[in-house]
Each structure stands twice: as structure tokens, then as C-alpha cells.
Motif scaffolding. Structure first.
Motif, PDB file in Angstrom:
ATOM      1  N   LEU A  28      12.109 -14.123  -7.627  1.00 23.88           N
ATOM      2  CA  LEU A  28      12.118 -13.041  -6.631  1.00 23.88           C
ATOM      3  C   LEU A  28      12.792 -11.796  -7.187  1.00 23.88           C
ATOM      4  O   LEU A  28      12.314 -10.681  -6.981  1.00 23.88           O
ATOM      5  CB  LEU A  28      12.844 -13.480  -5.360  1.00 23.88           C
ATOM      6  CG  LEU A  28      12.093 -14.348  -4.383  1.00 23.88           C
ATOM      7  CD1 LEU A  28      12.950 -14.634  -3.159  1.00 23.88           C
ATOM      8  CD2 LEU A  28      10.784 -13.703  -3.956  1.00 23.88           C
ATOM      9  N   SER A  29      13.874 -11.989  -7.901  1.00 24.66           N
ATOM     10  CA  SER A  29      14.612 -10.861  -8.454  1.00 24.66           C
ATOM     11  C   SER A  29      13.805 -10.109  -9.508  1.00 24.66           C
ATOM     12  O   SER A  29      13.673  -8.891  -9.452  1.00 24.66           O
ATOM     13  CB  SER A  29      15.932 -11.356  -9.047  1.00 24.66           C
ATOM     14  OG  SER A  29      16.621 -10.306  -9.673  1.00 24.66           O
ATOM     15  N   VAL A  30      13.254 -10.832 -10.463  1.00 19.07           N
ATOM     16  CA  VAL A  30      12.552 -10.200 -11.589  1.00 19.07           C
ATOM     17  C   VAL A  30      11.168  -9.707 -11.194  1.00 19.07           C
ATOM     18  O   VAL A  30      10.779  -8.591 -11.528  1.00 19.07           O
ATOM     19  CB  VAL A  30      12.463 -11.191 -12.780  1.00 19.07           C
ATOM     20  CG1 VAL A  30      11.569 -10.655 -13.879  1.00 19.07           C
ATOM     21  CG2 VAL A  30      13.851 -11.495 -13.315  1.00 19.07           C
ATOM     22  N   THR A  31      10.408 -10.518 -10.486  1.00 19.82           N
ATOM     23  CA  THR A  31       9.015 -10.184 -10.186  1.00 19.82           C
ATOM     24  C   THR A  31       8.879  -9.238  -8.997  1.00 19.82           C
ATOM     25  O   THR A  31       8.017  -8.366  -8.996  1.00 19.82           O
ATOM     26  CB  THR A  31       8.207 -11.476  -9.927  1.00 19.82           C
ATOM     27  OG1 THR A  31       8.375 -12.331 -11.053  1.00 19.82           O
ATOM     28  CG2 THR A  31       6.744 -11.184  -9.727  1.00 19.82           C
ATOM     29  N   HIS A  32       9.722  -9.422  -7.983  1.00 21.31           N
ATOM     30  CA  HIS A  32       9.577  -8.637  -6.757  1.00 21.31           C
ATOM     31  C   HIS A  32      10.774  -7.739  -6.461  1.00 21.31           C
ATOM     32  O   HIS A  32      10.816  -7.115  -5.407  1.00 21.31           O
ATOM     33  CB  HIS A  32       9.322  -9.571  -5.570  1.00 21.31           C
ATOM     34  CG  HIS A  32       8.066 -10.373  -5.713  1.00 21.31           C
ATOM     35  ND1 HIS A  32       6.820  -9.818  -5.589  1.00 21.31           N
ATOM     36  CD2 HIS A  32       7.866 -11.691  -5.997  1.00 21.31           C
ATOM     37  CE1 HIS A  32       5.896 -10.752  -5.771  1.00 21.31           C
ATOM     38  NE2 HIS A  32       6.509 -11.902  -6.038  1.00 21.31           N
ATOM     39  N   ALA A  33      11.739  -7.688  -7.365  1.00 20.03           N
ATOM     40  CA  ALA A  33      12.955  -6.874  -7.193  1.00 20.03           C
ATOM     41  C   ALA A  33      13.626  -7.142  -5.845  1.00 20.03           C
ATOM     42  O   ALA A  33      14.076  -6.244  -5.157  1.00 20.03           O
ATOM     43  CB  ALA A  33      12.630  -5.388  -7.357  1.00 20.03           C
ATOM     44  N   LYS A  34      13.694  -8.432  -5.481  1.00 19.62           N
ATOM     45  CA  LYS A  34      14.315  -8.830  -4.217  1.00 19.62           C
ATOM     46  C   LYS A  34      15.409  -9.853  -4.460  1.00 19.62           C
ATOM     47  O   LYS A  34      15.263 -10.748  -5.281  1.00 19.62           O
ATOM     48  CB  LYS A  34      13.283  -9.480  -3.284  1.00 19.62           C
ATOM     49  CG  LYS A  34      12.278  -8.543  -2.698  1.00 19.62           C
ATOM     50  CD  LYS A  34      11.401  -9.311  -1.715  1.00 19.62           C
ATOM     51  CE  LYS A  34      10.407  -8.373  -1.066  1.00 19.62           C
ATOM     52  NZ  LYS A  34       9.561  -9.087  -0.121  1.00 19.62           N
ATOM     53  N   VAL A  35      16.474  -9.689  -3.727  1.00 15.75           N
ATOM     54  CA  VAL A  35      17.493 -10.730  -3.632  1.00 15.75           C
ATOM     55  C   VAL A  35      17.433 -11.163  -2.179  1.00 15.75           C
ATOM     56  O   VAL A  35      17.914 -10.457  -1.289  1.00 15.75           O
ATOM     57  CB  VAL A  35      18.888 -10.210  -4.013  1.00 15.75           C
ATOM     58  CG1 VAL A  35      19.930 -11.295  -3.812  1.00 15.75           C
ATOM     59  CG2 VAL A  35      18.890  -9.700  -5.438  1.00 15.75           C
ATOM     60  N   ALA A  36      16.767 -12.300  -1.952  1.00 19.22           N
ATOM     61  CA  ALA A  36      16.517 -12.712  -0.573  1.00 19.22           C
ATOM     62  C   ALA A  36      16.407 -14.221  -0.493  1.00 19.22           C
ATOM     63  O   ALA A  36      16.191 -14.904  -1.493  1.00 19.22           O
ATOM     64  CB  ALA A  36      15.212 -12.072  -0.080  1.00 19.22           C
ATOM     65  N   GLY A  37      16.531 -14.714   0.731  1.00 13.45           N
ATOM     66  CA  GLY A  37      16.332 -16.129   0.981  1.00 13.45           C
ATOM     67  C   GLY A  37      17.564 -16.958   0.721  1.00 13.45           C
ATOM     68  O   GLY A  37      18.558 -16.491   0.182  1.00 13.45           O
ATOM     69  N   THR A  38      17.454 -18.208   1.103  1.00 11.70           N
ATOM     70  CA  THR A  38      18.552 -19.158   0.948  1.00 11.70           C
ATOM     71  C   THR A  38      18.200 -20.165  -0.134  1.00 11.70           C
ATOM     72  O   THR A  38      17.113 -20.749  -0.089  1.00 11.70           O
ATOM     73  CB  THR A  38      18.782 -19.902   2.281  1.00 11.70           C
ATOM     74  OG1 THR A  38      19.011 -18.938   3.312  1.00 11.70           O
ATOM     75  CG2 THR A  38      19.951 -20.849   2.184  1.00 11.70           C
ATOM     76  N   PRO A  39      19.078 -20.358  -1.096  1.00  8.90           N
ATOM     77  CA  PRO A  39      18.821 -21.393  -2.104  1.00  8.90           C
ATOM     78  C   PRO A  39      18.703 -22.759  -1.442  1.00  8.90           C
ATOM     79  O   PRO A  39      19.202 -22.960  -0.339  1.00  8.90           O
ATOM     80  CB  PRO A  39      20.057 -21.331  -3.012  1.00  8.90           C
ATOM     81  CG  PRO A  39      20.686 -20.027  -2.739  1.00  8.90           C
ATOM     82  CD  PRO A  39      20.338 -19.666  -1.327  1.00  8.90           C
TER      83      PRO A  39
END
Length: 175
Positions: A28-39
Motif C-alpha cells: 500500500l505504501s509503495v504502490t498506492h502511497a497510502k498508510v492505511a488499514g490494520t495489520p
């Protein structure tokens, strides 16, 4: 036990409890530039079973390699297992069950799961120990020379993966 594959012909297994979860993932971080969701949540009983099993397998010299799926998920762990030993690059040919969320199948980060390789002559004892520890195991494929193949969706030369991975920081700095 190292994370990299040792020889062509070794068998590749996924042991533990994989979870298709992109929450908080590198993908999510690299491909969509998002920091989201719960591990994915940690099940301490499953984690202990897996760790105890891995320690027993390593002690019995039944593992050729073992790699976690915590950073980057299955596809990243598989690729790293192919290229981490730059003196002896090896590939893999695997078949995994694909779901609707291909990205989650390939890049979902998970705990309580390990990608391992075993020699053919150790397979029976390996499976016995895994079963005795009540840890799920799925045979995925084989270590092969030169290519990384996942089902019919990825087929790449290992030397390209290697040069891309080893050159990533230099490429980033030059941008």
C-alpha cells in the motif's frame, strides 16, 4: 538456517497461517502511497506453534531455508529467497491458490507464516514434524535455476530481479 534457497530441486512449502491482509503493508505504501488499514492480528498460540516447529525443524537439520512473510508478503519473500545469496542465484516455480484480491495474495503481509525449502530426502521427516506440531503446510513447488515463476502470472529472470533489487537505492538516489 538462512532465508535463501540452496539448490535446484529443493521443495518449497508455506507453513503456518497465511492471511491476505494489505493493512499497513509495504505494498500500500509503495504502490498506492497510502498508510492505511490494520495489520493482521497476532494469534500468540499459532505464533508459538510456528516458532517451536521452526526451531525443531532447524535443530533436526530439516530446513534448507526459511523466510518470514512480514515485510512485503509472499511474492517478496519468494523473490528474496531467490536472490539474497548473490553468489548463487536460484529461481522458483510455484503454484499458489489465487483469490479475487491478487494483490493481497501476493503482497499481503502476515505473521505466523514461513516460506521454507527442504531437500527431497528430508520431506517425509519434515512433514512428520510439521504435523506433530499442528502447523499447516502447503507444498507450493520447487527451487529451479534462473527464473521466478508464480502460476501463470509472474515469469521473470532471476538475474533481472537481482540487479533491480541490488540497484534500488542507487536508482532512487539518482532520481
Amino acid at each position: 538456517v538462512t532465508a535463501w534457497f540452496k539448490q535446484a530441486g529443493d521443495l518449497i512449502y508455506l507453513i503456518g497461517w497465511p492471511a491476505e491482509n494489505l493493512g499497513g503493508s509495504e505494498y500500500l505504501s509503495v504502490t498506492h502511497a497510502k498508510v492505511a488499514g490494520t495489520p493482521p492480528p497476532v494469534n500468540l498460540e499459532d505464533e508459538k506453534k510456528l516458532v517451536d516447529c521452526l526451531v525443531e525443524l532447524a535443530g533436526g537439520r530439516l530446513l534448507a531455508s526459511a523466510h518470514d512473510l512480514a515485510e512485503g508478503g509472499f511474492a517478496v519473500a519468494l523473490a528474496e529467497s531467490c536472490i539474497m545469496n548473490k553468489k548463487a542465484l536460484l529461481g522458483a516455480a510455484v503454484e499458489i491458490e489465487l483469490t479475487e484480491r491478487l494483490d493481497a495474495t501476493l503482497f499481503g503481509e502476515t505473521n505466523s507464516t514461513a516460506l521454507v525449502s527442504v531437500t527431497e530426502d528430508c520431506e517425509a521427516k519434515f512433514l512428520e514434524m510439521v504435523n506433530n506440531n499442528a502447523v499447516p503446510a502447503a507444498k507450493l513447488g520447487t527451487v529451479i535455476p534462473e527464473r521466478l515463476v508464480i502460476n501463470d502470472i509472474i515469469d521473470l529472470p532471476v538475474n533481472v530481479l537481482n540487479s533491480t533489487w541490488r540497484g534500488a537505492i542507487g536508482d532512487y538516489v539518482r532520481r
